[in-house]
Every structure is written in C-alpha cells, then in structure tokens.
Scaffold this active site. Structure first.
Site, short mmCIF file in Angstrom:
data_model
loop_
_atom_site.label_atom_id
_atom_site.label_comp_id
_atom_site.label_asym_id
_atom_site.label_seq_id
_atom_site.Cartn_x
_atom_site.Cartn_y
_atom_site.Cartn_z
N GLY A 62 45.32 40.44 47.45
CA GLY A 62 44.44 41.60 47.22
C GLY A 62 44.77 42.18 45.82
O GLY A 62 44.13 42.67 44.95
N ASP A 63 46.24 42.59 45.67
CA ASP A 63 46.53 43.29 44.63
C ASP A 63 46.56 42.48 43.33
O ASP A 63 46.06 42.85 42.22
CB ASP A 63 48.27 43.29 44.53
CG ASP A 63 48.64 43.88 46.00
OD1 ASP A 63 47.84 44.88 46.55
OD2 ASP A 63 49.79 43.79 46.43
#
Length: 309
Positions: free
Chosen positions: A252-253
């Site tokens: 997600g990052d």
C-alpha cells in the site's frame, strides 16, 4: 521537493515462523530488522524511482538514533524532530506454511507539546519549498486526533498537494482538511462508511461522497482485485495481473509512492493509476518491505488494464 511525514515510525523486526501457534515456543532465525513506518516505505520507493524526498516526523532514544543511521545509509534525507521518549518497536511473524502474518505493534512514545510546536514550525517553513506532502500511518500519543487535518489545511493554504494514507477517526477528521488524495484500502473505506462490507459500487459511492467534501481524489487499494480511483468527475478501475505474492507488507505504501511519483511528474491520470498499481505489485514480489524493481515496474505498466467507469 517531496516531503514525507512519518509521525510514528518504528524499528520493525520480522520473523519467519512455520506453523506459528499461540501459546507455543518457536525457535527462529535472526529477525530482519528495518527502519519502519509507512512514510519511510513511501520515501524508499520514491528514492528508487529517482526522487529525493525529505523525511519528517518524530524520533527518540536509541531506537530513533538507529533509524536515523539506517535511513542515512539508504541515502534518504531526514529532518526528524527529536523527542524525549523511545521510538517504538513492532514485531511481525510470517508463517508461509499457513499463509498468515501476525503483527505486534507498540503504541509508540508520548510526544510533548514543545516537540509538536518544533515540528509545526519546521513544517511551516518547508511548505515554502515543498512541491508535495505525503503523510502516512498512525499518530503517536500526544498528538490530537485531528493533527492530520491541521497539517492538510496548512498544505492547502500553501497550494501544496497533500496525500494521506491513514485510517479510523484520524482519516475522518483529516477529510475536513480537504487533502488532495487519500488512499484507503477496502477495510478502511468500510470502516469509514461504518459498514462491515461494501460492494464495489458502494465503495465508489462512498468515495464520491468523500470527493464532495473537498477531497480531489480517492484511491482505494483492493489487493488482488486491483484498485479503483475516484475523483469528482473521474472513476477508473485498474485490473492487475495474477502474481505469487512473496511479501505483501508495504505494498500500500508503494502504491502511494507510485501515484505520488506519477502525479509529481505530471503524467495523465490513467498512467498515474498504473504507476500506483505497478509499484504495489513490485513490492509484493520482493522479500524486503518498501522495495521495488524499477525494471519490473516498467514491464507491469504494460500489463495493467485501466477502464473508465
């Protein structure tokens, strides 16, 4: 200059434990120790894409010094605010046999009012030269739950795009600050809507409601189902190739970093979504969190299908 904000970083230690069981002792190899925090993962990926972000946040004690040395060795620039209490440690137990991941995450240190004021003054000055701000992760004790709203508003006043990846009440309040883009996953968008589950169309409807509150874009990550990207007059769906995930932590990052990179370089919005997904997939195929293969990213860009809805 892209500024990344990691308010509650950690030393992350991950162990591979086959057939992990509660209430049982496990002998393991030495854990993999990294400077953790969602914003630091974003910074790493941006660095690998050729950007040179500046890392902000709070660090304290020996753990804080270790993180500073570690990210310095990675070539990341930082201007963390020093605090009195010790930066936290988080543990992850990866069980490949059962495809599970168990995490123990310390709450983190208490940040004093003086430290908050020092950070805010530094942030205010950096907004004069920043071209984008990306804030990610949880808030340490001592910060008000609407801290993200406050720094989002300051960025907006300075005409600096503010990208946010957080959850819960911090996300709800931050939306009032009208960030440029938020990136919830499915669980987080359900939590925001106060529902246990949402259909695909319902997620889009919730994202549009958020855009009506002044947020330019909502990027919802859907794991193996790709992503959906919603703006006031834009709805795009990204379908991604099937992969054998090696380590999903940090994907997600990496999506945030890919999206930020593409936006920063003025790519069209469909390409931005492809970059977000390609970086998220590339991270999932690496052993190390917050790492991508730029060559693989380039290949993945041709395999991601983006459809206007």
């Amino acid at each position: 200059m892209i500024v990344t904000v990691t308010l509650n970083p950690a030393i992350d230690i991950s162990y591979r434990v086959n057939n992990f069981k509660i209430n049982k002792g496990h002998r393991v190899e030495n854990g993999i120790k990294t400077a953790g925090g969602k914003g630091l993962n974003v910074s790493r990926v941006l660095k690998q894409l050729g950007e040179n972000p500046l890392c902000l946040g709070f660090l304290g004690g020996q753990n804080g010094e270790w993180i500073k040395r570690h990210i310095g060795n990675e070539g990341l620039e930082e201007s963390f605010t020093q605090i009195r209490e010790e930066t936290r440690t988080c543990l992850a137990f990866l069980d490949e046999e059962n495809s599970t991941q168990t995490e123990l995450m310390e709450k983190g240190p208490m940040v004093a009012e003086e430290d908050i004021n020092n950070f805010s003054e530094k942030y205010k000055h950096l907004l004069e030269e920043a071209t984008m701000v990306i804030a990610s992760g949880s808030l340490p004790a001592g910060l008000s739950v609407d801290f993200y709203r406050e720094i989002a508003e300051k960025a907006k006043e300075s005409n600096v795009p503010f990208i946010l990846d957080t959850s819960g009440i911090s996300l709800e309040l931050a939306i009032e600050g009208k960030p440029f883009l938020i990136k919830p996953n499915k669980d987080e968008i359900c939590q925001f809507a106060k529902r246990s589950d949402l259909s695909f169309q319902e997620m889009i409807d919730v994202a549009r409601e958020i855009c009506n509150k002044g947020v330019d874009y909502v990027l919802i990550s859907l794991g193996a189902d790709g992503a959906v990207f919603v703006g006031s007059d834009t709805t795009l769906r990204a379908e991604i190739p099937v992969i054998s995930v090696v380590n999903p932590v940090g994907s997600g990052d990496s999506m945030v970093a890919g999206m930020a990179f593409a936006l920063h370089n003025h790519y069209d919005i469909e390409e931005c979504l492809k970059w977000a997904c390609a970086c998220g997939i590339s991270n999932a195929l690496q052993e190390t969190t917050g790492k991508i293969d730029p060559e693989l990213v380039g290949d993945l860009l041709t395999k991601i299908k983006v459809t206007p809805l």
